[in-house]
Design a protein around this motif. Structure first.
Motif, PDB file in Angstrom:
ATOM      1  N   TYR A 115       0.841  -1.208   0.000  1.00 20.90           N
ATOM      2  CA  TYR A 115       0.000   0.000   0.000  1.00 20.90           C
ATOM      3  C   TYR A 115       0.870   1.250   0.000  1.00 20.90           C
ATOM      4  O   TYR A 115       0.598   2.219  -0.718  1.00 20.90           O
ATOM      5  N   ARG A 120      -0.201   5.108  -1.791  1.00 20.38           N
ATOM      6  CA  ARG A 120       0.413   6.253  -1.124  1.00 20.38           C
ATOM      7  C   ARG A 120       1.930   6.090  -1.181  1.00 20.38           C
ATOM      8  O   ARG A 120       2.580   5.783  -0.186  1.00 20.38           O
ATOM      9  N   GLN A 195     -11.897   8.324   3.238  1.00 16.31           N
ATOM     10  CA  GLN A 195     -11.261   9.356   4.058  1.00 16.31           C
ATOM     11  C   GLN A 195     -12.255  10.449   4.436  1.00 16.31           C
ATOM     12  O   GLN A 195     -12.250  10.956   5.559  1.00 16.31           O
TER      13      GLN A 195
END
Length: 296
Positions: A115, A120, A195
């Motif tokens: 990840y 990211r 988010q």
């Protein structure tokens, strides 16, 4: 007159201006049939040694050792009886424990690492990926002596947890590379929506990302399990009697005296069953997972 004559010809080509192709001709069918036959031949060549090993496992040692081998020899369960009477359950349990636990640890470590290298990305992520890949360039034999000396100094030889650590470090780079190729296909909009809803990183990975890449996780888990189950070199050197694994136990049937071919084939079939069962059980997930990151 010229324009009028061209209109019917253009109309016959369809509304898109492209000529409509008819059904494939005889040449196309012959080509598909030819490649289909080639695929069947290649598949049979791959399966034939396994079928031959299965047939040999049901022969007696005398019939299995004949040259040329006797295909029509009487069938018997002698090889399987000798295998199960030799006490194979502790090595099989050791292999299952080391393979399952190391695979779980690999997924727990590789998932967040992939990840961080895909969705990211951290700084200099390409250097990190090359570092993971460079660990697989070192031959296993070159790392065997340092690991053995370290395990000997800390009294960690013949311990199943030593194999779990070795298998985890051995499969972790492969799992990171595989999961990264799956994670880069996840739409960033899903993460942004999570988010906005207030989900943290752990909740996002567990509830949003993991369900999307379930086929990829299954493929990575199956490959790590197979590599751990089949590993022989480290298990042969680092274990003794307590942490002996199934591949090491299998090599004990090969002796310099007497006949052993049928018994070895029977033991190989039994030792291969967990891997075959896992492969068939996760076949659809494996194919879907391995092809998930292949099409951009």
């Amino acid at each position: 007159m010229t324009v009028t004559a061209k209109q019917p010809a253009r109309a016959r080509q369809g509304s898109t201006g492209l000529r409509q192709e008819g059904p494939p001709g005889l040449g196309g069918r012959r080509s598909r049939a030819f490649f289909g036959i080639i695929a069947w031949i290649v598949g049979i060549l791959f399966v034939l040694p396994i079928l031959w090993m299965l047939l040999t496992s049901f022969h007696s040692e005398e019939n299995a050792a004949t040259n040329p081998p006797s295909i029509a020899a009487p069938l018997t369960l002698q090889g399987y009886r000798e295998f199960f009477s030799s006490g194979p359950w502790p090595p099989l349990l050791n292999s299952l424990t080391a393979s399952v636990i190391s695979t779980i640890i690999v997924l727990l470590l590789a998932f967040p690492a992939a990840y961080a290298l895909s969705i990211r990305p951290v700084k200099r992520w390409s250097d990190v990926m090359f570092f993971f890949l460079s660990t697989k360039m070192l031959p296993m034999v070159a790392a065997l002596l340092p690991i053995y000396l370290f395990a000997q100094s800390v009294s960690f030889l013949d311990n199943i947890w030593l194999l779990i650590i070795v298998y985890t470090t051995m499969n972790l780079p492969i799992a990171v590379w595989m999961l990264r190729s799956f994670l880069i296909e996840v739409p960033i909009e899903m993460l942004e929506a999570a988010q906005i809803d207030g989900a943290g990183l752990a909740r996002t990975l567990r509830s949003v990302v993991a369900p999307v890449i379930t086929p990829g996780l299954a493929a990575a888990a199956l490959i790590c399990f197979i590599f751990s189950w089949n590993e022989l070199l480290f298990a042969r050197v680092l274990t003794g009697t307590r942490a002996e694994t199934a591949p090491v136990f299998l090599t004990g049937f090969v002796t310099s005296q007497g006949l052993f071919l049928a018994k070895v084939c029977a033991a190989s079939i039994v030792v291969s069953l967990p891997v075959l069962a896992a492969g068939f059980g996760a076949q659809d997930k494996l194919v879907q997972g391995l092809s998930l990151g292949a099409v951009k």
